[in-house]
Motif scaffolding. Sequence first.
Motif, PDB file in Angstrom:
ATOM      1  N   ASN A 222      44.496  58.926 -84.781  1.00  0.00           N
ATOM      2  CA  ASN A 222      44.221  58.294 -83.490  1.00  0.00           C
ATOM      3  C   ASN A 222      43.074  59.021 -82.811  1.00  0.00           C
ATOM      4  O   ASN A 222      43.004  60.254 -82.865  1.00  0.00           O
ATOM      5  N   GLY A 223      42.214  58.257 -82.158  1.00  0.00           N
ATOM      6  CA  GLY A 223      41.121  58.900 -81.420  1.00  0.00           C
ATOM      7  C   GLY A 223      39.942  57.963 -81.286  1.00  0.00           C
ATOM      8  O   GLY A 223      39.919  56.877 -81.864  1.00  0.00           O
ATOM      9  N   SER A 224      38.972  58.414 -80.481  1.00  0.00           N
ATOM     10  CA  SER A 224      37.769  57.578 -80.368  1.00  0.00           C
ATOM     11  C   SER A 224      36.528  58.448 -80.465  1.00  0.00           C
ATOM     12  O   SER A 224      36.513  59.590 -79.997  1.00  0.00           O
ATOM     13  N   VAL A 262      37.745  57.715 -94.282  1.00  0.00           N
ATOM     14  CA  VAL A 262      38.517  56.600 -93.715  1.00  0.00           C
ATOM     15  C   VAL A 262      37.822  55.288 -94.063  1.00  0.00           C
ATOM     16  O   VAL A 262      36.601  55.159 -93.871  1.00  0.00           O
ATOM     17  N   GLU A 263      38.595  54.359 -94.575  1.00  0.00           N
ATOM     18  CA  GLU A 263      38.040  53.025 -94.842  1.00  0.00           C
ATOM     19  C   GLU A 263      38.391  52.119 -93.677  1.00  0.00           C
ATOM     20  O   GLU A 263      39.514  52.181 -93.151  1.00  0.00           O
ATOM     21  N   ARG A 264      37.461  51.257 -93.307  1.00  0.00           N
ATOM     22  CA  ARG A 264      37.766  50.286 -92.242  1.00  0.00           C
ATOM     23  C   ARG A 264      38.991  49.456 -92.655  1.00  0.00           C
ATOM     24  O   ARG A 264      39.825  49.108 -91.834  1.00  0.00           O
ATOM     25  N   GLY A 268      43.416  49.448 -88.137  1.00  0.00           N
ATOM     26  CA  GLY A 268      43.380  50.295 -86.941  1.00  0.00           C
ATOM     27  C   GLY A 268      42.000  50.862 -86.655  1.00  0.00           C
ATOM     28  O   GLY A 268      41.858  51.739 -85.803  1.00  0.00           O
ATOM     29  N   VAL A 269      40.990  50.367 -87.370  1.00  0.00           N
ATOM     30  CA  VAL A 269      39.620  50.843 -87.118  1.00  0.00           C
ATOM     31  C   VAL A 269      38.823  49.723 -86.458  1.00  0.00           C
ATOM     32  O   VAL A 269      38.705  48.629 -87.024  1.00  0.00           O
ATOM     33  N   PHE A 290      39.993  54.667 -83.596  1.00  0.00           N
ATOM     34  CA  PHE A 290      41.028  54.734 -84.636  1.00  0.00           C
ATOM     35  C   PHE A 290      42.387  54.663 -83.943  1.00  0.00           C
ATOM     36  O   PHE A 290      42.690  55.500 -83.088  1.00  0.00           O
ATOM     37  N   GLU A 291      43.141  53.646 -84.302  1.00  0.00           N
ATOM     38  CA  GLU A 291      44.447  53.485 -83.653  1.00  0.00           C
ATOM     39  C   GLU A 291      45.519  53.379 -84.731  1.00  0.00           C
ATOM     40  O   GLU A 291      45.562  52.404 -85.493  1.00  0.00           O
TER      41      GLU A 291
END
Length: 631
Positions: A222-224, A262-264, A268-269, A290-291
């Motif tokens: 999680n984060g932006s 990380v893959e889209r 959650g991306v 990212f959620e």
Amino acid sequence: MLKIGQLVVRNSRFISNIELKRTLATAAAGQPKVETEKNKDAKLQPNMSFMANMFRGELEASQVFPYPNVLTEEQRETLNMFIDPVTKFFTDVNDPVKNDDTATIDPVTQAALWELGGMSFQVPPEYGGIGANNTQYARMGEIVGAHDLGVGICLGAHQSIGFKGILLFGTPEQKKKYLPMVTDQGRVFSAFCLTEPSSGSDAGSIKSRAVLSADGKHFILNGSKIWISNGGIADIFTVFAQTEVVDQKTGKKRDKVTAFIVERGFGGVTNGPPEKKMGIKCSNTAEVYFEDCKVPVENVIGEVGDGFKVAMQILNNGRFGMAGTLAGTMASCIKKASEFAANRLQFGKKIQEFGGVQEKLARMATLQYAAQSMAYMISGNMDRGSQDYHLEAAISKVFASEAAWYVCDEAIQIMGGMGYMKETGLEKVLRDIRIFRIFEGTNDILRLFVALTGIQYAGSHLKELQKAFQNPTANLGLILSEFSNRAIRSVGLGGIDLSGHVHPSLQDSAKLCAESIELFGRTVEQLLIKHGKNIVDQQFLLNRLADCAIDTYAMVVVLSRATTSLNNKLDTAEHERLMAEAWCIDAYDRIQVNNKKISNPAFHKLHEKQSLISKKICENEGVITVSPIDV
Ligand code: MYA
């Protein structure tokens, strides 16, 4: 407009992409290892960095003399075969003005770039890339920089940092899965996600979190992230987030940064709209969110908790590319300005005959020469397997970005009103260049990084000596050699001597350089003795120190390169000699001034005053004074 396929066929010297991929050598040399607790001992090997040793007042010449020449005949040949089509792509296919106006790179141009192999220049051929080494990449950067920095950022954010972590530190499985995707085979863009709303220069303070799932199979991320180059178009991301780790020494839990692929498609991306920017408009910049994104544990790059070092080493590894790229940009600005100066008549003369214009053009050309020389010196050392290039790479980024700003600005100045007109093309370049002093580590942070890392290295030597004195019998060798070195230096003997490394016609310049190296070592030692650990708070001193380091490194690289050119009797050798001499006179002068500032109490007072002025302005959130007629 030509499509790249047509363009390639028309070029008789071009070999097909596939052949090219086969023939370009895979340069695995110089791939760094993440420095972890486990392999820290490996770092006890001597540091071969010229710059680090300069902080100890010592000359470590192996990485600066002779000027590196790392390309094999075959690599040179294949690179030459690549130069024409890449150049043709920029002249015949890519349209920088259109890119700038539309703030995108159209699909046809993008496809041509992929097809050319330009998006995966350094990916080994077995994964579908071109397999270029750093030196070949720098050359490619020069061409890109001469034509369109916006495209350069799309391309650079992808391969200099976007998937670089996989290339450098990926497991065989990660490489096998992801590298083909980021080449022409998969045409998937990648991005590097470090910066966050509350964490820019202070990269270690990121708040994004990844928590291990109960079954231990995934991290939930999680984060932006903000200002992510390619953020809106990428499907593969290198993401940095805090994770909980158990401290091996204390047994306590604490947060440490971990790097993830990380893959889209993991879900959650998402991303925000493209940012509206001053320059490099066609490159996509966006927020990425990212959620509850489920990242498989096998997608950790390096070890859990080693992410900060992974991030730093990716950045270290890519910085020389900026110097190469901006050397190309500077060359194109100088071309415009010198063409103008050679033809423009004012006051009955070509303006190139005026001393003021000559001074500008000479300085511009010398800066370009120095930046280009740095780029290939660093890439050459990296290709030879050096792990000790971090300070030099940071310096090259600072130097080239400031030089490019100066060069473009002065090119506009020489061209006067014409330079200010959009059609001349320099206005776009100036807007594009501005970001280079800000991203990939601001120049302000990198100056501190250079000064503090160097000081730490010098300090560790002083510490060693201090320890040695606690048990002099056991450490007699070290103490005696230090004493004799100092005694010899104090009577003006045995100092730094570059004469054996530098061409006979450059001996005067070599002396200026040697003196600068010695003076620097003495200054660092005095600063350490005076301030000890508190030196970290003396940013105004650290900045002057970094400036001396940058100027001196530039002296060494131009002397080294000009020497090689003179020895090889290149057509350009005499001109290079002139530029090296000019640079050394100019830089020596600045180094003297900066060194004086460091030890001059009046300069310290200046800073105290500046500090007070700045505090007041910030309290007031603006200037304190009003217009004199309003009082
Ligand atoms: S990407 C975002 C860029 N962001 C940054 O660059 C962040 C800048 N900040 C930092 O670098 C760090 O936070 C600093 C340290 C330096 C401030 N190498 O306590 P520490 C080690 C190796 O000092 P902090 C973008 O802009 C250190 O020794 N190690 O850390 C996109 C220590 O180790 P140990 C390093 O005070 C642009 C530990 O880490 C380094 O928190 C798009 C902690 O150190 C280092 N550098 O901060 C670009 N630094 O614990 C497109 C620290 O063992 C590219 N350490 O003592 C386009 C290019 C064009 C090319 C085109 C070609 C064709």
